[in-house]
Design an enzyme around this catalytic site. Sequence first.
Site, mmCIF file in Angstrom:
data_model
loop_
_atom_site.group_PDB
_atom_site.id
_atom_site.type_symbol
_atom_site.label_atom_id
_atom_site.label_comp_id
_atom_site.label_asym_id
_atom_site.label_seq_id
_atom_site.Cartn_x
_atom_site.Cartn_y
_atom_site.Cartn_z
ATOM 1 N N LYS A 68 9.541 -0.800 14.223
ATOM 2 C CA LYS A 68 10.110 -0.456 12.905
ATOM 3 C C LYS A 68 11.108 0.687 13.060
ATOM 4 O O LYS A 68 12.200 0.670 12.506
ATOM 5 C CB LYS A 68 9.018 0.011 11.937
ATOM 6 C CG LYS A 68 8.055 -1.047 11.462
ATOM 7 C CD LYS A 68 7.130 -0.417 10.413
ATOM 8 C CE LYS A 68 5.869 -1.201 10.214
ATOM 9 N NZ LYS A 68 4.900 -0.555 9.338
ATOM 10 N N GLU A 87 10.651 -4.717 4.346
ATOM 11 C CA GLU A 87 10.734 -6.138 3.954
ATOM 12 C C GLU A 87 10.391 -6.308 2.474
ATOM 13 O O GLU A 87 11.084 -7.005 1.721
ATOM 14 C CB GLU A 87 9.738 -6.968 4.774
ATOM 15 C CG GLU A 87 10.057 -7.087 6.243
ATOM 16 C CD GLU A 87 9.367 -6.013 7.078
ATOM 17 O OE1 GLU A 87 9.161 -4.876 6.571
ATOM 18 O OE2 GLU A 87 9.056 -6.298 8.240
ATOM 19 N N LYS A 141 0.841 -1.197 0.000
ATOM 20 C CA LYS A 141 0.000 0.000 0.000
ATOM 21 C C LYS A 141 0.877 1.247 0.000
ATOM 22 O O LYS A 141 0.671 2.166 -0.787
ATOM 23 C CB LYS A 141 -0.927 -0.012 1.224
ATOM 24 C CG LYS A 141 -1.801 1.205 1.288
ATOM 25 C CD LYS A 141 -2.839 1.149 2.381
ATOM 26 C CE LYS A 141 -3.557 2.500 2.404
ATOM 27 N NZ LYS A 141 -4.551 2.606 3.452
ATOM 28 N N GLY A 189 -4.797 -1.663 4.771
ATOM 29 C CA GLY A 189 -3.966 -2.806 4.359
ATOM 30 C C GLY A 189 -4.623 -4.144 4.623
ATOM 31 O O GLY A 189 -4.686 -5.013 3.745
ATOM 32 N N ARG A 190 -5.154 -4.336 5.834
ATOM 33 C CA ARG A 190 -5.734 -5.640 6.168
ATOM 34 C C ARG A 190 -7.135 -5.825 5.589
ATOM 35 O O ARG A 190 -7.792 -6.831 5.848
ATOM 36 C CB ARG A 190 -5.710 -5.863 7.680
ATOM 37 C CG ARG A 190 -6.371 -4.779 8.491
ATOM 38 C CD ARG A 190 -6.031 -4.887 9.972
ATOM 39 N NE ARG A 190 -6.452 -3.713 10.726
ATOM 40 C CZ ARG A 190 -5.751 -2.590 10.831
ATOM 41 N NH1 ARG A 190 -4.596 -2.484 10.212
ATOM 42 N NH2 ARG A 190 -6.189 -1.572 11.538
ATOM 43 N N GLU A 245 -4.767 -6.620 14.738
ATOM 44 C CA GLU A 245 -4.233 -5.329 14.306
ATOM 45 C C GLU A 245 -5.344 -4.264 14.342
ATOM 46 O O GLU A 245 -5.085 -3.087 14.559
ATOM 47 C CB GLU A 245 -3.625 -5.427 12.899
ATOM 48 C CG GLU A 245 -2.716 -4.252 12.561
ATOM 49 C CD GLU A 245 -1.885 -4.457 11.301
ATOM 50 O OE1 GLU A 245 -0.686 -4.741 11.398
ATOM 51 O OE2 GLU A 245 -2.447 -4.330 10.195
ATOM 52 N N HIS A 305 -5.485 -33.217 18.072
ATOM 53 C CA HIS A 305 -4.409 -34.087 18.566
ATOM 54 C C HIS A 305 -3.235 -33.273 19.083
ATOM 55 O O HIS A 305 -2.143 -33.808 19.257
ATOM 56 C CB HIS A 305 -3.972 -35.035 17.446
ATOM 57 C CG HIS A 305 -5.103 -35.889 16.969
ATOM 58 N ND1 HIS A 305 -5.417 -37.109 17.553
ATOM 59 C CD2 HIS A 305 -6.035 -35.676 16.013
ATOM 60 C CE1 HIS A 305 -6.485 -37.614 16.947
ATOM 61 N NE2 HIS A 305 -6.883 -36.762 16.009
HETATM 62 O O1 F6P Z 1 3.218 -2.821 9.708
HETATM 63 C C1 F6P Z 1 1.867 -3.113 9.583
HETATM 64 C C2 F6P Z 1 1.381 -2.846 8.195
HETATM 65 O O2 F6P Z 1 1.282 -1.473 7.983
HETATM 66 C C3 F6P Z 1 0.061 -3.534 7.937
HETATM 67 O O3 F6P Z 1 -1.016 -2.819 8.408
HETATM 68 C C4 F6P Z 1 0.100 -3.689 6.463
HETATM 69 O O4 F6P Z 1 -0.850 -4.596 6.005
HETATM 70 C C5 F6P Z 1 1.530 -4.120 6.270
HETATM 71 O O5 F6P Z 1 2.258 -3.375 7.215
HETATM 72 C C6 F6P Z 1 2.097 -3.909 4.899
HETATM 73 O O6 F6P Z 1 2.070 -2.571 4.534
HETATM 74 P P1 F6P Z 1 2.242 -2.143 3.029
HETATM 75 O O7 F6P Z 1 1.124 -2.727 2.261
HETATM 76 O O8 F6P Z 1 2.225 -0.654 3.030
HETATM 77 O O9 F6P Z 1 3.567 -2.684 2.561
#
Ligand code: F6P
Length: 500
Positions: free
Chosen positions: A472, A191, A185, A244-245, A330, A361
């Site tokens: 972060k 990452e 987003k 995002g979620r 979240e 189990h």
């Molecule tokens: O760090 C949390 C977050 O902002 C989530 O809410 C989001 O889904 C994820 O990181 C990834 O963010 P982006 O889509 O901006 O890479």
Amino acid sequence: MSSPALKAIAALARPELKSVFTADPNRLSKFTMTQGPLRFDWSKTHLTSDILDGFLKLAGDMDFAKWRDALFAGEPINNSEGRAAEHPAERGEGNAQSVSRAKMLHARMRALIDAIEGEALGSIRHILHIGIGGSALGPDLIIDALGGDGARYDVAIVSNVDGTALERAISRFDPEATLIAVASKTFTTTETMLNAASAINWLVEAGVDDPYGKVIALTANPEKAIEWGIDETRILPFSETVGGRYSLWSSIGFPAALALGWDAFESLLEGAAAMDRHFRLSAPAQNAPLIAAFVDQYYTRVMGCQTRALFAYDERLRLLPSYLQQLEMESNGKSVTRDGQPVDGPTAPITWGGVGTDAQHAVFQLLHQGTILTPVEFVASIEPGHALDPAHHRALLVNCFAQGAALMRGKDNADDPARAYPGNRPSTTILLDDVTPDALGALIAFYEHRTFANAVLMGINPFDQFGVELGKEIAKSIEAEGTKGFDPSTMALIDLALGA
Ligand code: F6P
């Protein structure tokens, strides 16, 4: 707990689950609801008609109808970030302007998918989707649930910055036949950007012609994607107002739409839209996501349960628990109300779970005999996801329903307490007709609205996530300035693992 409605609920009699059905012969029909392909059964919980009335009062006190209208009207209900939460618009529900923008962006996504299918980007067999959190969990769930062997492309979803994840994915892919989808987003997530850079290097090292020509960006920040080197024609934007979620319905769903086909993606959206309409138009007492939130609120805020467990009795839904962990934790793992005041009790419980029958189990011992009360949710499908002997599906479902009955009923054993089951342990069951695109869309939208309803009942904003920022920031400051000034433990760990 300072809410008078909640205090009144807490003062109401709580029945023994063993006797709830004898006490009220109509309980099953009163405490079960069918909405499209989804049946929600909360009859094996401690909720009674009086408790339900108490929660209806709480919903009124917390202005549930007003907040729900504001959600669908596209008002800036994410007040801490000053924006709306417009995931329903992606499904065609909500503010007309936002719906038409989402439709236009979907048309753009579809056109690119058609072009890829027409081999405009070469002969593509593999999709390497790079994203994290909401930019990975949704597409992963959908493709895993609906793809089966029928998925038209081999898709790998890589999220972890641990290079092992990317290395494993690319080791099975032919670089010449791979399309890279960078999903973020913000287009700034460390990452994702590191994984994307390494994936492009992999194409370069393999001698692929025009590596950037094989990269698609899925983002609400197209400028950043352009800056990063991706051509505008291969950027699929989505709106800043889609969290995002909550974003799998937007261009973040691109790998699912490509792998499963556009018709399947559209059915997913339609299934979710039907749930949107149910949530938006139903009276509180007939509103499945709201009622489910009442159950959640009862166990968390009245009975003090700190976790809630969800078991998918269907291999196709094995990723549902981890998807819901982000959605629920979240969104509602907060300590202040939307006005910045401290909350007056617990907020989101810890969502955890697994797959039935495997979990039976492994972790069910604690659910049946442990000292920590955990409300359990079972999710199952009437139709199986395979063509093997029907005995498999029968055994799966019989086990699922037996667990709910066992938790409720328990079993005395006066001679041997180690073999006694206290019972009186609550569960809810969601039974789908089948795991089809529209049923999955309805199921996910059900959980989204349930999460929102929980937030409204607690007076919190479910659409921000500032809790993830501090870690972060500290990681960035260590990268930039080293460990000077940090505590001895952090410094020693970094020195030992990474060198000073
Ligand atoms: O760090 C949390 C977050 O902002 C989530 O809410 C989001 O889904 C994820 O990181 C990834 O963010 P982006 O889509 O901006 O890479």
